[in-house]
Design a protein around this motif. Sequence first.
Motif, PDB file in Angstrom:
ATOM      1  N   VAL A 126      -9.582  13.195   6.403  1.00 57.99           N
ATOM      2  CA  VAL A 126      -9.580  11.845   6.972  1.00 57.99           C
ATOM      3  C   VAL A 126      -8.839  11.858   8.304  1.00 57.99           C
ATOM      4  CG1 VAL A 126      -9.802  10.721   4.727  1.00 57.99           C
ATOM      5  CG2 VAL A 126      -7.534  11.178   5.643  1.00 57.99           C
ATOM      6  N   SER A 127      -8.986  10.797   9.072  1.00 53.25           N
ATOM      7  CA  SER A 127      -8.386  10.752  10.405  1.00 53.25           C
ATOM      8  C   SER A 127      -6.875  10.564  10.344  1.00 53.25           C
ATOM      9  CB  SER A 127      -8.997   9.596  11.209  1.00 53.25           C
ATOM     10  OG  SER A 127      -8.528   8.353  10.703  1.00 53.25           O
ATOM     11  N   ALA A 128      -6.230  10.929  11.431  1.00 51.28           N
ATOM     12  CA  ALA A 128      -4.780  10.729  11.540  1.00 51.28           C
ATOM     13  C   ALA A 128      -4.432   9.254  11.392  1.00 51.28           C
ATOM     14  CB  ALA A 128      -4.275  11.274  12.871  1.00 51.28           C
ATOM     15  N   GLN A 129      -5.250   8.389  11.971  1.00 48.39           N
ATOM     16  CA  GLN A 129      -5.016   6.951  11.869  1.00 48.39           C
ATOM     17  C   GLN A 129      -5.078   6.493  10.413  1.00 48.39           C
ATOM     18  OE1 GLN A 129      -3.972   4.525  13.817  1.00 48.39           O
ATOM     19  NE2 GLN A 129      -4.217   3.040  12.176  1.00 48.39           N
ATOM     20  N   ASP A 130      -6.058   6.977   9.659  1.00 45.31           N
ATOM     21  CA  ASP A 130      -6.173   6.600   8.243  1.00 45.31           C
ATOM     22  C   ASP A 130      -4.987   7.119   7.429  1.00 45.31           C
ATOM     23  OD1 ASP A 130      -8.533   5.222   8.694  1.00 45.31           O
ATOM     24  OD2 ASP A 130      -9.822   6.849   7.971  1.00 45.31           O
ATOM     25  N   ILE A 131      -4.553   8.326   7.736  1.00 44.75           N
ATOM     26  CA  ILE A 131      -3.400   8.896   7.038  1.00 44.75           C
ATOM     27  C   ILE A 131      -2.159   8.059   7.329  1.00 44.75           C
ATOM     28  CG2 ILE A 131      -1.830  10.887   6.974  1.00 44.75           C
ATOM     29  CD1 ILE A 131      -4.416  12.626   7.469  1.00 44.75           C
ATOM     30  N   SER A 132      -1.927   7.774   8.598  1.00 42.64           N
ATOM     31  CA  SER A 132      -0.768   6.976   8.989  1.00 42.64           C
ATOM     32  C   SER A 132      -0.800   5.597   8.336  1.00 42.64           C
ATOM     33  CB  SER A 132      -0.725   6.836  10.511  1.00 42.64           C
ATOM     34  OG  SER A 132       0.326   5.988  10.899  1.00 42.64           O
ATOM     35  N   GLN A 133      -1.952   4.950   8.395  1.00 47.72           N
ATOM     36  CA  GLN A 133      -2.075   3.596   7.855  1.00 47.72           C
ATOM     37  C   GLN A 133      -1.812   3.579   6.351  1.00 47.72           C
ATOM     38  OE1 GLN A 133      -2.660   0.907  10.054  1.00 47.72           O
ATOM     39  NE2 GLN A 133      -1.704  -0.023   8.276  1.00 47.72           N
ATOM     40  N   HIS A 134      -2.291   4.589   5.637  1.00 51.27           N
ATOM     41  CA  HIS A 134      -2.054   4.654   4.199  1.00 51.27           C
ATOM     42  C   HIS A 134      -0.565   4.820   3.897  1.00 51.27           C
ATOM     43  CE1 HIS A 134      -3.203   5.419  -0.019  1.00 51.27           C
ATOM     44  NE2 HIS A 134      -2.098   6.142  -0.003  1.00 51.27           N
ATOM     45  N   ILE A 135       0.083   5.729   4.603  1.00 51.40           N
ATOM     46  CA  ILE A 135       1.514   5.951   4.371  1.00 51.40           C
ATOM     47  C   ILE A 135       2.282   4.653   4.606  1.00 51.40           C
ATOM     48  CG2 ILE A 135       3.575   7.182   5.161  1.00 51.40           C
ATOM     49  CD1 ILE A 135       1.657   9.549   5.882  1.00 51.40           C
ATOM     50  N   VAL A 136       1.981   3.961   5.702  1.00 53.47           N
ATOM     51  CA  VAL A 136       2.672   2.713   6.027  1.00 53.47           C
ATOM     52  C   VAL A 136       2.344   1.625   5.006  1.00 53.47           C
ATOM     53  CG1 VAL A 136       2.841   0.853   7.734  1.00 53.47           C
ATOM     54  CG2 VAL A 136       2.893   3.251   8.480  1.00 53.47           C
ATOM     55  N   ASP A 137       1.085   1.492   4.656  1.00 49.31           N
ATOM     56  CA  ASP A 137       0.663   0.438   3.719  1.00 49.31           C
ATOM     57  C   ASP A 137       1.270   0.601   2.326  1.00 49.31           C
ATOM     58  OD1 ASP A 137      -0.858  -0.764   5.679  1.00 49.31           O
ATOM     59  OD2 ASP A 137      -2.798  -0.072   4.875  1.00 49.31           O
ATOM     60  N   TYR A 138       1.463   1.845   1.894  1.00 54.09           N
ATOM     61  CA  TYR A 138       1.947   2.094   0.537  1.00 54.09           C
ATOM     62  C   TYR A 138       3.435   2.437   0.482  1.00 54.09           C
ATOM     63  CZ  TYR A 138      -2.761   1.680  -1.168  1.00 54.09           C
ATOM     64  OH  TYR A 138      -3.996   1.186  -1.499  1.00 54.09           O
ATOM     65  N   ALA A 139       4.117   2.312   1.595  1.00 55.94           N
ATOM     66  CA  ALA A 139       5.559   2.590   1.630  1.00 55.94           C
ATOM     67  C   ALA A 139       6.298   1.567   0.774  1.00 55.94           C
ATOM     68  CB  ALA A 139       6.068   2.530   3.066  1.00 55.94           C
ATOM     69  N   ARG A 140       7.072   2.053  -0.163  1.00 57.35           N
ATOM     70  CA  ARG A 140       7.907   1.241  -1.044  1.00 57.35           C
ATOM     71  C   ARG A 140       9.117   2.082  -1.430  1.00 57.35           C
ATOM     72  NH1 ARG A 140       4.127  -1.236   0.226  1.00 57.35           N
ATOM     73  NH2 ARG A 140       2.692  -2.596  -0.873  1.00 57.35           N
TER      74      ARG A 140
END
Length: 180
Positions: A126-140
């Motif tokens: 997957v793209s770097a943008q998708d990886i980054s967005q997932h990490i940020v979205d699921y950060a808890r």
Amino acid sequence: MYLTFDDGPHPVYTPQMLDVLARYGARATFFVVGSLVEAYPGTTQRIVDEGHTLGNHTWNHEALGGLSREEFDETIGRTQALLSRWGSTCLRPPYASMDASTRDWAAEHGLTVFTWDTSPKDWLQVSAQDISQHIVDYARDGVIMLLHDGGGDRSQTVVGLDSALSQLSRRGYRFEPLCT
């Protein structure tokens, strides 16, 4: 938040991941493949020298579910013999493949089994943008994030991780090793 990396060490991507982690003062756990630790001992030592921890990820990335006791002991024991000097006490089964015996047999090797809570599925290219967005979205607080530093081209993971850590560091997140 716990960042974890599977399938390394890799001679190109693991050092790049370590550079990104250092930039943000982040520490992580690397679930390493024994045959690669044997092939890249300097990279493995750098992981530890920079404050990260190691976990057992089998000798050759074998699925643990369905292995005989002898096969389990061989792949885990052989890897653990290399990792024991660094005090590794964690095991991540490749593919999260386990059966009714996995946790008990791991405990007999002095290991605790850990899987993950979420992953950007970076093994799917997957793209770097998708990886980054997932990490940020699921950060808890307390979330276990699965990423990869080996097993293929991880250049997008390096870029995505850098972007995510930049954002999350500004929000006050801390990144500690899962296995200590």
